[in-house]
Design an enzyme around this catalytic site. Structure first.
Site: not given
Ligand SMILES: [Zn+2]
Ligand SMILES: [Zn+2]
Length: 813
Positions: A19, A37
């Protein structure tokens, strides 16, 4: 005008810094939006400030794939444009957003993959060795690109509170790193520093005269270096240290010190089995062993396995004790895989330059590696001092082992554990999506499961005869709930009626999955499948010929199999040939005492007395005379404690015994075969090519079944030994003969059964020269399939079991 897109990234992309990587990438591209996620991997929403830039998609996807963090594994990137006029749940939010953010994982959403532990990255090593850095000399330094994972995780999601780091609260500086997307330690769950993380401790069991000072908890970094210097000082004096690694304790001593190695062998009750070694760097490895490019890559990989490398010529015993790897042509060497190892090895390189350290698992022979902190009393029996720390290891992960092929151009797995486990594969084309659990076998066990179209092989557990391993098996089954949330609809086990794992998996089924179907898969069919699977053979491919050379597996006819020629596909097989079955004289004892297998062959030829008269120079025949052969004869006659077996492993035992290599008993599994293999080299094999033994083969005219009469080579071996041929020559003639005979049978079978592939699997196929011989002799129109990622031995059984069931389910539909 803006354009909008949603992107899903599939693969191992969580907990690896993916990320923050997307965050940096989006900012580089000047895009707004967010990343999070979700259950399938990572989801990205983008606002692109130039309408339908035709390059936008290509450039961003290329960057996602090409620049992904080291530990990420991107399987697929799915890019979808969002119509700005559509009613889309995220569109309003996306239109209004400015800048790019990382969103929190939503509760209840499952992370897709549990990740393996990774060796210290170069950036973290720089921190540890930089006197200006706050992590100077801190052995628990890690970041998003490296460090412990599988060894510290208790349950999912992968957050610090569910790991063995839960007891350590991050200090404000570490917390800032953890929260900063631009920091290498953003969301690194085990992030720690000397102020807030685990601490090193040196405990000494030495008599007081040896003890310089006792170390306590809470040391500052210079103290860590001092402690490690102290450890190296002990090692240089020939003492044995227990040192806590990623997945368990090692016993460490100076590999150049005979008396230290001897003491270590005595304490471990391990007379012969080779010790693994650790080198400070590649130059040192190359001082001792031949390192191919493939091997160098593996040694330097994030998994940092032990690699079995060809030993270089004769080294002076002052550098490497003969007791490290007696009678072996290879050395098992690894490089440091934690900051503690790196600190230790760099200090050792200054203490005793150019010297290796023995790094063998801390256990008594027959017991598994010690990994828990409450076992200090057991460590005290093995080591003179213990270098440990207060970050608990959640599951025992033994060192992974690989071996270079004899050609040197490839490496093959022998044990998949630390660094690799859990090992995840996408199923080849054609397999259905299922939720299935496979028990594996009782030896070299690993559990595997299929979830959707992925197969996961868990860490290496070992042999179920040991109580601690049985406990570990139960814990691994618990992991299925806690880490993977597996709800199996199908459960598979081996056909062997006496397997411990079978009982255990039945208990599991009763408790957790009473509705799951239960299937038994034949052991060697599972071997065949594991090899097909790792070679990505699609489902529905034509049948192959499997030459499965193994220890023991329960056969379809109630005898033990192990030297098999099978013909089949993922879902079924027929047995087209095998080594002639012989009694395992004394049952289980025959698996440990090679002379019993020799006698089983010898007695088919003539009486022992007559043979001794004919071959008076053969020592092993005279040694057989001292054994209770009359008793074995009557046992065999009555069928008592002498089940029939076509095992290839036991054939190697018999040949080793007749050569008087570990005649009485093997001190470790596979010793006989390894001793025979260790005598070989290319020159010897080429020299003996024309002198190979001849093994008689019978063909059953009805079934076309090939029966290889292994005993027929015994008189030829006895004659050679009587003429004082070297055991190396005998070994070469035997190896060539075995491969020649198997391929001749295959050739004959090809007249009736069509196949293009020959699969080589089973524990005996770990023998590098055997595989080399197959490569030399196989006809050019045949492709040999061998193991690389999955071990040829029983660790892969569970994967093969899964493939068999999945293939059969397709045919049911
Ligand atoms: Zn790192
Ligand atoms: Zn800190």
């Amino acid at each position: 005008m803006n354009a909008y897109a949603q992107i899903t990234v599939f693969g191992a992309v969580q907990g690896v810094g993916f990320r923050p990587f997307v965050w940096q990438l989006a900012r580089q591209f000047g895009y707004s939006g967010w990343v999070l996620n979700n259950a399938s991997g990572v989801k990205i929403f983008l606002k692109i400030n130039s309408e339908n830039n035709p390059e936008a998609e290509k450039q961003f996807v290329e960057a996602l794939r090409g620049q992904a963090p080291a530990l990420a594994q991107v399987d697929q990137v799915l890019w979808e444009w969002i119509d700005p006029n559509a009613t889309h749940r995220e569109l309003t939010e996306l239109k209004d957003c400015c800048g790019f953010t990382i969103q929190k994982s939503r509760p209840g959403l499952m992370q897709t993959a549990v990740l393996a532990d990774a060796t210290t990255c170069s950036a973290c090593l720089r921190d540890v060795f930089d006197p200006e850095n706050r992590r100077y000399g801190y052995p628990f330094t890690n970041c998003t690109h490296c460090g412990p994972r599988y060894s510290i995780i208790r349950s999912m999601p992968y957050d610090r509170e569910y790991t063995s780091m839960a007891g350590f609260n991050m200090c404000p500086v570490c917390q800032r790193e953890y929260q900063d997307p631009s920091d290498r330690r953003f969301h690194a769950q085990p992030n720690a520093c000397p102020a807030c993380g685990p601490q090193l401790r040196l405990t000494q069991f030495l008599p007081s005269s040896e003890t310089s000072h006792t170390q306590e908890n809470g040391l500052s970094q210079p103290d860590n270096w001092r402690m490690i210097e102290q450890v190296c000082h002990y090692l240089a004096k020939g003492l044995i240290l227990a040192i806590k690694g990623l997945g368990g304790f090692h016993l460490v001593c100076d590999a150049g010190n005979d008396s230290a190695c001897r003491t270590l062998r005595q304490r471990k009750s391990r007379p012969q089995k080779p010790f693994a070694l650790m080198a400070s760097d590649m130059d040192i490895v190359k001082r001792y062993a031949k390192v191919s490019k493939a091997a160098e890559k593996k040694l330097n990989s994030t998994q940092a396995p032990i690699v079995l490398l060809p030993k270089l010529g004769k080294l002076p015993p002052s550098e490497l004790s003969e007791l490290v790897a007696p009678n072996q042509s290879r050395l098992g060497i690894m490089l440091p895989n934690t900051p503690l190892h790196s600190m230790l090895m760099s200090t050792w390189a200054k203490t005793c330059p150019n010297r290796l350290l023995v790094f063998t698992s801390a256990n008594l022979s027959g017991y598994p590696q010690i990994y828990r902190d409450d076992k200090e009393a057991e460590l005290m029996q093995l080591a003179d001092a213990v270098l440990t720390h207060n970050r608990p290891i959640i599951r025992r992960l033994e060192d992974s082992v690989m071996k270079t092929s004899v050609e040197g151009n490839d490496c093959e797995a022998l044990r998949q554990s630390r660094g690799f486990a859990p090992l995840r594969f996408t199923m080849p084309e054609g397999f259905p999506s299922l939720n299935t659990l496979a028990s594996g076998g009782d030896l070299k066990n690993s559990i595997a499961f299929q979830k959707g179209n992925e197969i996961t092989l868990l860490h290496f557990l070992g042999d179920m005869e040991n109580f601690d391993i049985q406990t570990a098996y139960g814990e691994a089954l618990q992991d299925l709930q806690q880490l993977y949330q597996l709800k199996p609809e199908h459960i598979i086990t081996d056909k062997h009626p006496g397997y411990y794992v079978k009982e255990e998996i039945l208990r599991y089924r009763e408790k957790h999955a009473p509705a799951a179907t239960l299937t038994e898969i034949q052991h060697h069919h599972a071997h065949l499948n594991a090899c097909l699977f790792e070679n990505a053979i699609p489902l529905g491919s034509p049948p192959v010929l499997g030459i499965i050379l193994d220890g023991l597996g329960f056969g379809e006819d109630g005898t033990f199999w192990g030297g098999e020629i099978l013909y089949g596909t993922y879902d079924h097989f027929i047995r087209l040939g095998n080594l002639a079955p012989r009694p395992l004289l004394g049952g289980d004892k025959a698996n440990k005492e090679p002379w019993r297998n020799l006698y089983a062959l010898v007695r088919t030829q003539d009486s022992l007395e007559n043979l001794i008269q004919r071959y008076p120079q053969v020592k092993s025949l005279r040694q057989l005379q001292t054994k209770p052969t009359d008793l074995l004869d009557s046992m065999s006659k009555s069928g008592l404690n002498s089940p029939l077996s076509s095992s290839a492993g036991r054939l190697f035992d018999a040949v080793a015994a007749v050569c008087d290599l570990c005649f009485d008993s093997m001190s470790y599994e596979g010793e006989a075969a390894m001793r025979l293999e260790g005598l070989l080299n290319e020159e010897l094999l080429l020299k003996e090519w024309e002198n190979a033994y001849f093994m008689q083969t019978e063909t059953n005219p009805q079934s076309n079944r090939q029966l290889l009469d292994t005993a027929s080579i015994i008189p030829q071996i006895l004659k050679d030994l009587n003429n004082h041929l070297s055991v190396g020559q005998v070994s070469a003639r035997f190896h060539i003969c075995l491969v020649k005979t198997l391929l001749k049978s295959a050739e004959q079978l090809r007249e009736k059964f069509s196949f293009q592939y020959i699969v080589l699997s089973g524990g005996v196929c770990q023998n590098g020269w055997l595989i080399w011989l197959f490569r030399q002799m196989a006809p050019p129109e045949i492709t040999l399939l061998t193991h690389r990622k999955l071990p040829a031995n029983d660790q892969s059984i569970a994967v093969g079991q899964l493939c068999a069931l999945a293939a059969r389910r397709v045919n049911l539909c």
